[in-house]
Design an enzyme around this catalytic site. Sequence first.
Site, PDB file in Angstrom:
ATOM      1  N   ARG A  88      45.227  13.222  73.464  1.00 38.53           N
ATOM      2  CA  ARG A  88      44.881  13.581  74.850  1.00 38.53           C
ATOM      3  C   ARG A  88      43.897  12.579  75.444  1.00 38.53           C
ATOM      4  O   ARG A  88      44.022  12.150  76.592  1.00 38.53           O
ATOM      5  CB  ARG A  88      44.280  15.009  74.861  1.00 38.53           C
ATOM      6  CG  ARG A  88      43.960  15.536  76.253  1.00 38.53           C
ATOM      7  CD  ARG A  88      43.762  17.044  76.218  1.00 38.53           C
ATOM      8  NE  ARG A  88      42.742  17.444  75.262  1.00 38.53           N
ATOM      9  CZ  ARG A  88      41.442  17.587  75.576  1.00 38.53           C
ATOM     10  NH1 ARG A  88      41.024  17.332  76.800  1.00 38.53           N
ATOM     11  NH2 ARG A  88      40.569  17.971  74.669  1.00 38.53           N
ATOM     12  N   ARG A 122      29.436  12.447  73.811  1.00 38.62           N
ATOM     13  CA  ARG A 122      29.703  13.880  73.663  1.00 38.62           C
ATOM     14  C   ARG A 122      30.302  14.272  72.314  1.00 38.62           C
ATOM     15  O   ARG A 122      30.202  15.421  71.909  1.00 38.62           O
ATOM     16  CB  ARG A 122      30.611  14.372  74.790  1.00 38.62           C
ATOM     17  CG  ARG A 122      32.021  13.813  74.797  1.00 38.62           C
ATOM     18  CD  ARG A 122      32.851  14.378  75.944  1.00 38.62           C
ATOM     19  NE  ARG A 122      34.226  13.889  75.920  1.00 38.62           N
ATOM     20  CZ  ARG A 122      34.654  12.823  76.570  1.00 38.62           C
ATOM     21  NH1 ARG A 122      33.785  12.114  77.290  1.00 38.62           N
ATOM     22  NH2 ARG A 122      35.924  12.458  76.497  1.00 38.62           N
ATOM     23  N   TYR A 143      32.164  -4.542  71.053  1.00 36.39           N
ATOM     24  CA  TYR A 143      31.396  -5.721  70.658  1.00 36.39           C
ATOM     25  C   TYR A 143      31.880  -6.913  71.476  1.00 36.39           C
ATOM     26  O   TYR A 143      32.316  -6.771  72.598  1.00 36.39           O
ATOM     27  CB  TYR A 143      31.499  -5.931  69.135  1.00 36.39           C
ATOM     28  CG  TYR A 143      30.464  -6.912  68.640  1.00 36.39           C
ATOM     29  CD1 TYR A 143      29.106  -6.690  68.905  1.00 36.39           C
ATOM     30  CD2 TYR A 143      30.815  -8.057  67.942  1.00 36.39           C
ATOM     31  CE1 TYR A 143      28.146  -7.595  68.495  1.00 36.39           C
ATOM     32  CE2 TYR A 143      29.860  -8.962  67.524  1.00 36.39           C
ATOM     33  CZ  TYR A 143      28.525  -8.724  67.802  1.00 36.39           C
ATOM     34  OH  TYR A 143      27.577  -9.614  67.404  1.00 36.39           O
ATOM     35  N   ARG A 196      18.444 -14.274  73.021  1.00 32.20           N
ATOM     36  CA  ARG A 196      19.630 -15.148  73.037  1.00 32.20           C
ATOM     37  C   ARG A 196      20.860 -14.289  72.773  1.00 32.20           C
ATOM     38  O   ARG A 196      21.446 -14.323  71.714  1.00 32.20           O
ATOM     39  CB  ARG A 196      19.506 -16.239  71.971  1.00 32.20           C
ATOM     40  CG  ARG A 196      20.562 -17.344  72.095  1.00 32.20           C
ATOM     41  CD  ARG A 196      20.709 -18.115  70.809  1.00 32.20           C
ATOM     42  NE  ARG A 196      21.199 -17.301  69.711  1.00 32.20           N
ATOM     43  CZ  ARG A 196      22.490 -17.007  69.501  1.00 32.20           C
ATOM     44  NH1 ARG A 196      23.405 -17.444  70.327  1.00 32.20           N
ATOM     45  NH2 ARG A 196      22.852 -16.264  68.462  1.00 32.20           N
ATOM     46  N   LYS A 214      26.903  -3.540  67.468  1.00 34.85           N
ATOM     47  CA  LYS A 214      26.979  -3.992  66.077  1.00 34.85           C
ATOM     48  C   LYS A 214      27.006  -2.790  65.131  1.00 34.85           C
ATOM     49  O   LYS A 214      27.759  -2.764  64.145  1.00 34.85           O
ATOM     50  CB  LYS A 214      25.758  -4.858  65.770  1.00 34.85           C
ATOM     51  CG  LYS A 214      25.976  -5.896  64.700  1.00 34.85           C
ATOM     52  CD  LYS A 214      26.585  -7.157  65.280  1.00 34.85           C
ATOM     53  CE  LYS A 214      26.660  -8.266  64.281  1.00 34.85           C
ATOM     54  NZ  LYS A 214      27.093  -9.536  64.864  1.00 34.85           N
ATOM     55  N   GLU A 285      19.454  -9.842  64.966  1.00 35.88           N
ATOM     56  CA  GLU A 285      20.595 -10.194  65.790  1.00 35.88           C
ATOM     57  C   GLU A 285      20.153 -10.867  67.090  1.00 35.88           C
ATOM     58  O   GLU A 285      19.310 -10.352  67.822  1.00 35.88           O
ATOM     59  CB  GLU A 285      21.389  -8.926  66.125  1.00 35.88           C
ATOM     60  CG  GLU A 285      22.659  -9.140  66.885  1.00 35.88           C
ATOM     61  CD  GLU A 285      23.750  -9.769  66.028  1.00 35.88           C
ATOM     62  OE1 GLU A 285      24.678 -10.349  66.607  1.00 35.88           O
ATOM     63  OE2 GLU A 285      23.675  -9.667  64.782  1.00 35.88           O
ATOM     64  N   ASP A 286      20.720 -12.019  67.365  1.00 36.41           N
ATOM     65  CA  ASP A 286      20.554 -12.724  68.642  1.00 36.41           C
ATOM     66  C   ASP A 286      19.106 -13.007  69.003  1.00 36.41           C
ATOM     67  O   ASP A 286      18.669 -12.772  70.137  1.00 36.41           O
ATOM     68  CB  ASP A 286      21.262 -11.943  69.767  1.00 36.41           C
ATOM     69  CG  ASP A 286      22.765 -12.127  69.686  1.00 36.41           C
ATOM     70  OD1 ASP A 286      23.231 -12.852  68.789  1.00 36.41           O
ATOM     71  OD2 ASP A 286      23.491 -11.557  70.528  1.00 36.41           O
ATOM     72  N   ASP A 308      22.265 -12.166  61.000  1.00 36.03           N
ATOM     73  CA  ASP A 308      23.714 -12.321  61.073  1.00 36.03           C
ATOM     74  C   ASP A 308      24.121 -13.616  61.766  1.00 36.03           C
ATOM     75  O   ASP A 308      25.121 -14.225  61.410  1.00 36.03           O
ATOM     76  CB  ASP A 308      24.333 -11.126  61.797  1.00 36.03           C
ATOM     77  CG  ASP A 308      25.853 -11.161  61.758  1.00 36.03           C
ATOM     78  OD1 ASP A 308      26.398 -11.356  60.652  1.00 36.03           O
ATOM     79  OD2 ASP A 308      26.483 -11.024  62.818  1.00 36.03           O
ATOM     80  N   ASP A 309      23.345 -14.046  62.762  1.00 36.80           N
ATOM     81  CA  ASP A 309      23.692 -15.274  63.474  1.00 36.80           C
ATOM     82  C   ASP A 309      23.596 -16.485  62.550  1.00 36.80           C
ATOM     83  O   ASP A 309      24.379 -17.425  62.661  1.00 36.80           O
ATOM     84  CB  ASP A 309      22.767 -15.474  64.676  1.00 36.80           C
ATOM     85  CG  ASP A 309      22.800 -14.289  65.608  1.00 36.80           C
ATOM     86  OD1 ASP A 309      23.877 -14.006  66.143  1.00 36.80           O
ATOM     87  OD2 ASP A 309      21.764 -13.621  65.777  1.00 36.80           O
ATOM     88  N   ALA A 345      23.119 -27.742  67.040  1.00 34.32           N
ATOM     89  CA  ALA A 345      22.096 -27.782  65.995  1.00 34.32           C
ATOM     90  C   ALA A 345      21.096 -26.640  66.150  1.00 34.32           C
ATOM     91  O   ALA A 345      19.932 -26.767  65.771  1.00 34.32           O
ATOM     92  CB  ALA A 345      21.367 -29.131  66.019  1.00 34.32           C
ATOM     93  N   ALA A 348      22.537 -21.023  64.485  1.00 35.19           N
ATOM     94  CA  ALA A 348      23.874 -20.772  63.936  1.00 35.19           C
ATOM     95  C   ALA A 348      24.457 -22.050  63.341  1.00 35.19           C
ATOM     96  O   ALA A 348      24.985 -22.046  62.229  1.00 35.19           O
ATOM     97  CB  ALA A 348      24.789 -20.215  65.025  1.00 35.19           C
ATOM     98  N   ASN A 464      30.311 -17.804  71.238  1.00 37.82           N
ATOM     99  CA  ASN A 464      30.616 -16.571  71.966  1.00 37.82           C
ATOM    100  C   ASN A 464      29.783 -16.502  73.248  1.00 37.82           C
ATOM    101  O   ASN A 464      28.738 -17.111  73.331  1.00 37.82           O
ATOM    102  CB  ASN A 464      30.275 -15.346  71.093  1.00 37.82           C
ATOM    103  CG  ASN A 464      31.255 -15.157  69.958  1.00 37.82           C
ATOM    104  OD1 ASN A 464      32.448 -15.290  70.133  1.00 37.82           O
ATOM    105  ND2 ASN A 464      30.745 -14.860  68.777  1.00 37.82           N
ATOM    106  N   ASN A 509      35.417 -13.949  63.314  1.00 38.74           N
ATOM    107  CA  ASN A 509      34.530 -12.873  63.757  1.00 38.74           C
ATOM    108  C   ASN A 509      33.567 -12.490  62.640  1.00 38.74           C
ATOM    109  O   ASN A 509      33.990 -12.223  61.513  1.00 38.74           O
ATOM    110  CB  ASN A 509      35.393 -11.656  64.149  1.00 38.74           C
ATOM    111  CG  ASN A 509      34.628 -10.637  64.949  1.00 38.74           C
ATOM    112  OD1 ASN A 509      33.436 -10.451  64.753  1.00 38.74           O
ATOM    113  ND2 ASN A 509      35.321  -9.974  65.853  1.00 38.74           N
TER     114      ASN A 509
END
Length: 623
Positions: A88, A122, A143, A196, A214, A285-286, A308-309, A345, A348, A464, A509
Site C-alpha cells: 500500500r 511514524r 544517502y 565538508r 549513513k 564523516e565529512d 569513512d572518508d 590530495a 580522501a 561525490n 560506493n
Amino acid sequence: MSNFSSQLRLSSSLIKRLKDRMTTIQSRRSFTTTEGSRPTIVHKRSLDILHDPWFNKGTAFSMTERDRLDLRGLLPPNVMSSQQQIERFMVDLKRLEVHARDGPSDPNALAKWRILNRLHDRNETMYYQVLIDNIEEYAPIVYTPTVGLVCQNYSGLFRRPRGMYFSAEDRGEMMSMVYNWPADQVDMIVVTDGSRILGLGDLGVQGIGIAIGKLDLYVAAAGINPQRVLPVMIDVGTNNENLLKNPLYLGLQEHRLDGEEYLSVIDEFMEAVFTRWPHVIVQFEDFQSKWALKLLQRYRNTYRMFNDDVQGTAGVAIAGLLGAVRAQGRLMIDFPKQKIVLAGAGSAGIGVANAARKTMSRMLGNNESAFESARNQFWVVDAMGLITEARNNIDPDALPFARKLKEVTHQGLTEGASLVEVVKKVKPDVLLGLSAVGGLFSEEVLEALKDSTSTRPAIFAMSNPTTNAECTPQQAFSTVGGHIVYASGSPFQDVDLGNGQIGHSNQGNNMYLFPGIGLGTLLSGARVISDGMLQAAAECLAAYMKEEELLKGVIYPSISSIRDITKEVAAAVVREAVVEGLAEGYRSMDARELQKLTQEETIEYVKKNMWDPVYPTLVYKQE
C-alpha cells in the site's frame, strides 16, 4: 524570528517527549522478536503506542494486541500483514513521485526522500523493511546523491529532531548532555562537523543529514539495531557566508572555531560518549581535509573509531583497483605494477594513496624496500599540478608522495605539471579522481589516456555527489573506448556502446565496506580498528567478484546484494581482529569462543546477530 523561536521550542519539546517515551521501556529488544518469541514489554498504550515509531505497527496490530493495548476503535478494522502495508505504501509512493519535480539527477529524488522520511517518523520497522527490499533504488535517496540536496536544504526541511547536537556553546556540559539521550546502549555513532559535506563544502549544522543517512545504511545493510544508533552533529560554527546571513539557519551563526579551541570541543565530545558508552563505535564523516587525518591519528589508537572518508573510501577504492587488475586478465598479485595518476590530495585522495601503497608493499614482501618501491607507482596532482619535492610548504600528509625532481625531469615533467601533461607522459594504468572537481577529466585528459600502456585502463571518477564526478561514464567510454574499466562514487547508468555491448558504470560506493567494518568491529569486540581489519574488509570485497563479471568490466557487486556482502565483510573483519589479538568478544561470545570459530561459523555468527525488521509482539505492563 517568532516562528524560528517557536520551532526551537517545539524541537525541545519533542526531544523531551522522546526521552520520556524511551525511558519507560523496560526491555529494549530487537524487532527480530516474532509472535512465537518472548514479547517486548512496553509501559504505554492507546495513542502513545501509535505515535511511537519504534513500536507502531499501524494497521498490522492484531485484534488481540488491539485489545491488550487499548487500540480497538483507534484503527480501521481490517488487520493487514506487514507485506500488505508495504504494498500500500509503495503504491502511494509511486503515485506521489509522478507529480514531483524537484531532485538532482532523479527529478523525483527529494519528493521520495520526504515520503520515506515521513514513514521513518511514524513506523521504523516498516521504513527499514521498505529500504531493505528496495535498497538499490532507495540507497541513493537516503544517502548519496540525494542526501547532499537534503543537507543543503535541511533548515527548511527540518520537522522533528533526530540525533544529537553538540555545539561550541556546550563546552563544559557534554558529559552531562550525553545522558539526555534515552538509550542505555548505543552501538554506532556517526558524527560530522558539517565542514565538508560530500563535495558541497561547509553546510554547518545542516550536515546532520549525512549522519542520519549513513546510519540508515548501517541498519539496512549491516543489521545494526536502529534503537542503538545515534547520529551526531558537532556545531563549531560555519564559514558559509550564506548560512551566516540566513535568519532561518538552525545552527550557530558564527565563524568556525579553529586550532586548540576546535580540538577541545572534539576531545570533550569523544570523552563524553565513550564514558557513557565505552563499547560504542564512532565513525567520523565529512570533516574537512584539514582535520580529517589529524583527528584520525589523534583518536584511532585510543578509541573504537574510524574515518569513512579516509579509510572507507580507501578500502572501496583498493577493492576496485584490485578488481581492475583482474579485469585485465591478470592476478591481484600484479597490483604493485600498476601506474596510478591520482587527481586530488585531500584526506580522501591521500587516504587512498596510503592504503594502496600499503597493499602493494605487502604484496612485495612487506619490508622497507617494498614500501619505498611502492611509492614510485604514484603521481599525485592537486590544484597546483604535479606534487614534487620542489614545492614549497607541501602538506605533510602529501609529502610521502611528492615525486623526486630527478624522476620527473627524466620523464619530461616539472613541478606543477598539469594533469593532461602527467597523463601524457606517465601513460598510467589507472586515472583516479578524488578531487571534488566536476569535469576535471576533460576530453583532453581522456584523450591522453588513450596512450596508456595498459590493455584495459581504469578510470575512477570517485568524487561525490554526481555533479562533482570527474567525468561521466558516457564521456569516458565515448572518448577512450569501450575497453576501459569505469567506476564512480555516485550512481550512473550503464552506457550502450552499440552492437549489443555495454559499458558498465561501476559505483565505488563506501556502502560496500563501512557497514561491514562497523558490524565486524562490534561483533569482535575489538579494542581499536586496525589497518589489518580495514585491509581484510577491502580484500574480502575484491574477492567477492566472479571472474566472468570482472572480464566484462564489472568490478563491484550489485547493491541489491548488500546484506550478503556486509555479512561476508563483517566476518572477515572479525577473523582479522582475532588473528591480531584485538578481539575481546561480544555478549556471550568471548574472545576464546571467537578463536574457535571456522570461517563458515564466523559468517553464521555474524548473520545471527544482524537485526531484521520484523514486528515484535507487544505486551503492556503498568509501571
